[in-house]
Design a protein around this motif. Structure first.
Motif, PDB file in Angstrom:
ATOM      1  N   SER A 156      -6.619   8.490  57.631  1.00  0.00           N
ATOM      2  CA  SER A 156      -6.450   9.838  58.285  1.00  0.00           C
ATOM      3  C   SER A 156      -5.995  10.886  57.411  1.00  0.00           C
ATOM      4  N   THR A 157      -5.379  10.616  56.447  1.00  0.00           N
ATOM      5  CA  THR A 157      -4.890  11.719  55.457  1.00  0.00           C
ATOM      6  C   THR A 157      -5.326  11.526  54.056  1.00  0.00           C
ATOM      7  N   PRO A 158      -5.200  12.674  53.242  1.00  0.00           N
ATOM      8  CA  PRO A 158      -6.036  12.731  51.915  1.00  0.00           C
ATOM      9  C   PRO A 158      -5.523  11.626  50.934  1.00  0.00           C
ATOM     10  N   ALA A 159      -6.124  11.477  49.872  1.00  0.00           N
ATOM     11  CA  ALA A 159      -5.806  10.542  48.836  1.00  0.00           C
ATOM     12  C   ALA A 159      -4.508  10.982  48.452  1.00  0.00           C
ATOM     13  N   GLY A 160      -3.523  10.115  47.812  1.00  0.00           N
ATOM     14  CA  GLY A 160      -2.260  10.320  47.033  1.00  0.00           C
ATOM     15  C   GLY A 160      -1.552   9.284  46.671  1.00  0.00           C
ATOM     16  N   GLY A 161      -0.604   9.471  45.878  1.00  0.00           N
ATOM     17  CA  GLY A 161       0.323   8.249  45.423  1.00  0.00           C
ATOM     18  C   GLY A 161      -0.422   7.454  44.511  1.00  0.00           C
ATOM     19  N   THR A 162      -0.036   6.221  44.431  1.00  0.00           N
ATOM     20  CA  THR A 162      -0.793   5.366  43.478  1.00  0.00           C
ATOM     21  C   THR A 162      -2.234   4.980  44.070  1.00  0.00           C
ATOM     22  N   GLY A 163      -2.811   4.447  43.138  1.00  0.00           N
ATOM     23  CA  GLY A 163      -4.305   3.885  43.515  1.00  0.00           C
ATOM     24  C   GLY A 163      -5.396   4.997  42.642  1.00  0.00           C
ATOM     25  N   LEU A 164      -6.508   5.278  43.458  1.00  0.00           N
ATOM     26  CA  LEU A 164      -7.579   5.978  42.726  1.00  0.00           C
ATOM     27  C   LEU A 164      -7.064   7.413  41.944  1.00  0.00           C
ATOM     28  N   SER A 165      -7.322   7.550  40.870  1.00  0.00           N
ATOM     29  CA  SER A 165      -6.869   8.936  40.276  1.00  0.00           C
ATOM     30  C   SER A 165      -8.377   9.716  40.404  1.00  0.00           C
ATOM     31  N   TRP A 166      -9.178   9.223  40.013  1.00  0.00           N
ATOM     32  CA  TRP A 166     -10.843   9.559  39.884  1.00  0.00           C
ATOM     33  C   TRP A 166     -11.666   8.658  39.527  1.00  0.00           C
ATOM     34  N   PHE A 167     -13.033   8.864  39.905  1.00  0.00           N
ATOM     35  CA  PHE A 167     -14.087   8.019  39.074  1.00  0.00           C
ATOM     36  C   PHE A 167     -14.961   9.202  38.514  1.00  0.00           C
ATOM     37  N   GLU A 168     -16.074   8.434  37.955  1.00  0.00           N
ATOM     38  CA  GLU A 168     -17.049   9.195  37.188  1.00  0.00           C
ATOM     39  C   GLU A 168     -18.358   8.970  37.534  1.00  0.00           C
ATOM     40  N   VAL A 169     -19.307   9.796  37.510  1.00  0.00           N
ATOM     41  CA  VAL A 169     -21.019   9.559  37.853  1.00  0.00           C
ATOM     42  C   VAL A 169     -21.467  10.113  36.597  1.00  0.00           C
ATOM     43  N   VAL A 170     -22.010   9.436  35.818  1.00  0.00           N
ATOM     44  CA  VAL A 170     -22.672   9.439  34.597  1.00  0.00           C
ATOM     45  C   VAL A 170     -24.327   9.930  34.986  1.00  0.00           C
ATOM     46  N   LEU A 171     -24.608  10.998  34.512  1.00  0.00           N
ATOM     47  CA  LEU A 171     -25.912  11.708  34.709  1.00  0.00           C
ATOM     48  C   LEU A 171     -26.869  11.642  33.361  1.00  0.00           C
ATOM     49  N   HIS A 172     -28.384  11.481  33.729  1.00  0.00           N
ATOM     50  CA  HIS A 172     -29.196  11.386  32.585  1.00  0.00           C
ATOM     51  C   HIS A 172     -29.172  12.420  31.574  1.00  0.00           C
ATOM     52  N   ASP A 173     -29.000  13.920  31.919  1.00  0.00           N
ATOM     53  CA  ASP A 173     -29.163  15.078  31.150  1.00  0.00           C
ATOM     54  C   ASP A 173     -28.598  16.186  31.593  1.00  0.00           C
ATOM     55  N   THR A 174     -28.411  17.237  30.664  1.00  0.00           N
ATOM     56  CA  THR A 174     -27.507  18.293  30.965  1.00  0.00           C
ATOM     57  C   THR A 174     -28.149  19.031  32.131  1.00  0.00           C
ATOM     58  N   GLU A 175     -29.440  19.096  32.294  1.00  0.00           N
ATOM     59  CA  GLU A 175     -30.181  19.768  33.147  1.00  0.00           C
ATOM     60  C   GLU A 175     -29.804  19.442  34.660  1.00  0.00           C
ATOM     61  N   THR A 176     -29.630  18.058  34.789  1.00  0.00           N
ATOM     62  CA  THR A 176     -29.249  17.349  36.113  1.00  0.00           C
ATOM     63  C   THR A 176     -27.721  17.521  36.372  1.00  0.00           C
ATOM     64  N   LEU A 177     -26.812  17.764  35.352  1.00  0.00           N
ATOM     65  CA  LEU A 177     -25.543  18.065  35.414  1.00  0.00           C
ATOM     66  C   LEU A 177     -25.285  19.609  35.815  1.00  0.00           C
ATOM     67  N   ASP A 178     -26.162  20.472  35.286  1.00  0.00           N
ATOM     68  CA  ASP A 178     -26.154  21.716  35.680  1.00  0.00           C
ATOM     69  C   ASP A 178     -26.567  21.952  37.206  1.00  0.00           C
ATOM     70  N   GLU A 179     -27.687  21.134  37.632  1.00  0.00           N
ATOM     71  CA  GLU A 179     -28.146  21.280  38.771  1.00  0.00           C
ATOM     72  C   GLU A 179     -26.751  20.806  40.002  1.00  0.00           C
ATOM     73  N   VAL A 180     -26.197  19.822  39.615  1.00  0.00           N
ATOM     74  CA  VAL A 180     -25.101  19.368  40.303  1.00  0.00           C
ATOM     75  C   VAL A 180     -24.008  20.310  40.141  1.00  0.00           C
ATOM     76  N   HIS A 181     -23.662  20.793  39.114  1.00  0.00           N
ATOM     77  CA  HIS A 181     -22.852  21.802  39.087  1.00  0.00           C
ATOM     78  C   HIS A 181     -22.785  23.055  39.973  1.00  0.00           C
ATOM     79  N   GLU A 182     -24.375  23.442  40.022  1.00  0.00           N
ATOM     80  CA  GLU A 182     -24.586  24.450  41.067  1.00  0.00           C
ATOM     81  C   GLU A 182     -24.413  24.261  42.290  1.00  0.00           C
ATOM     82  N   ARG A 183     -24.830  23.133  42.808  1.00  0.00           N
ATOM     83  CA  ARG A 183     -24.769  22.488  44.250  1.00  0.00           C
ATOM     84  C   ARG A 183     -23.256  22.633  44.514  1.00  0.00           C
ATOM     85  N   ALA A 184     -22.511  21.884  43.925  1.00  0.00           N
ATOM     86  CA  ALA A 184     -21.012  21.430  44.099  1.00  0.00           C
ATOM     87  C   ALA A 184     -20.496  22.980  44.247  1.00  0.00           C
ATOM     88  N   ALA A 185     -20.564  23.886  43.236  1.00  0.00           N
ATOM     89  CA  ALA A 185     -19.903  24.892  43.264  1.00  0.00           C
ATOM     90  C   ALA A 185     -20.331  25.907  44.536  1.00  0.00           C
TER      91      ALA A 185
END
Length: 277
Positions: free
Chosen positions: A221-250
């Protein structure tokens, strides 16, 4: 709602854990899980297979233990390329640690354990993709069935570490709301829902059974914090897809920052996900 879905080549890259005992945790992931230590400094250790980094340990001796109600990691899932490698993993766990569980999911065979700081781990191997059971609408159907451990260990090749071809097949999160999780990872980022079970959702790209899992089984019920997961990474196929994800996330409610090789988004429950090509 986003109509753009992520391409088939999308996969999970590295995951990072915030740890209180750096050396102990590095030795555990080396000796029990079978990763190689690629680098070890005062504040970080990087482990992987051959020259490919898969796990980053970030030392934070002042970090509080993950709060009982906090969202975060359910397990990191290391995918091995063969049943022989799964047998070797089982032998290592039985020799050096304790097996927490094991299941046949119809799409994969999986072993489960917990690291010294309470982070869940899955080590698994996929069945051939053409053998995965499909449900309504062509979605992959996963189940949970007993796994014959003796037959797994019987094919072990006696290798002490994880072989070439091992990667992080998926990350499974504990979240406070599956609806909010889906709004971000499916509607905004572009993953597809593959399987829904009571209080859990499994999403993937390109028809994979899941790159990310999420559940509310422990009522976080509360946000992540303390020990445990810091971050994880999604690897995309090309810069065009990254730009599209960036735009949608923004355009979403979440904070986006640029990294040296992509972007980082602090998404639902304060869980940070990075995107790069």
């Amino acid at each position: 709602m986003n109509t753009e879905t992520l391409p088939q080549e999308t996969h999970i890259g590295r995951t990072a854990l915030r740890v209180s005992e750096l050396t102990e945790m590095a030795e555990f992931y080396r000796d029990v899980v079978g990763l190689s230590v690629l680098s070890h400094a005062d504040t970080t250790a990087v482990l992987g297979v051959e020259e490919t980094p898969l796990l980053v340990l970030e030392h934070d001796p002042d970090a509080l233990s993950r709060h009982q109600s906090g969202a975060g990691l359910f397990h990191n899932a290391f995918r091995v390329p063969s049943r022989e490698a799964l047998g070797d993993a089982l032998a290592r766990i039985r020799e050096h640690w304790q097996l927490g569980g094991a299941s046949d999911h119809g799409v994969s065979e999986a072993l489960y354990l917990t690291d010294p700081e309470g982070n869940g781990i899955e080590i698994y191997r996929d069945y051939p993709r053409e053998d995965w059971p499909l449900g309504d609408g062509g979605r992959v159907r996963m189940g949970t069935y007993p796994l014959d451990l003796e037959s797994v260990e019987a094919v072990a090749a006696g290798k002490s570490g994880l072989p070439a071809g091992t990667d992080v097949g998926h990350v499974h999160l504990e979240v406070s709301s599956l609806e909010v999780f889906s709004d971000f990872y499916v509607d905004t980022i572009g993953f597809d829902v593959q399987t829904e079970v009571p209080a859990a959702l499994f999403i993937g790209a390109g028809g994979y059974h899941h790159h990310i899992g999420a559940n509310t089984w422990n009522h976080r019920s509360t946000p992540a914090g303390g020990t445990g997961l810091s971050w994880f990474e999604v690897v995309l196929h090309d810069t065009e897809t990254l730009d599209e994800v960036h735009e949608r996330a923004a355009d979403s409610q979440y904070t986006v920052t640029e990294t040296g090789d992509g972007i980082a988004v602090t998404g639902p429950d304060g869980i940070k996900v990075r995107f790069r090509v």
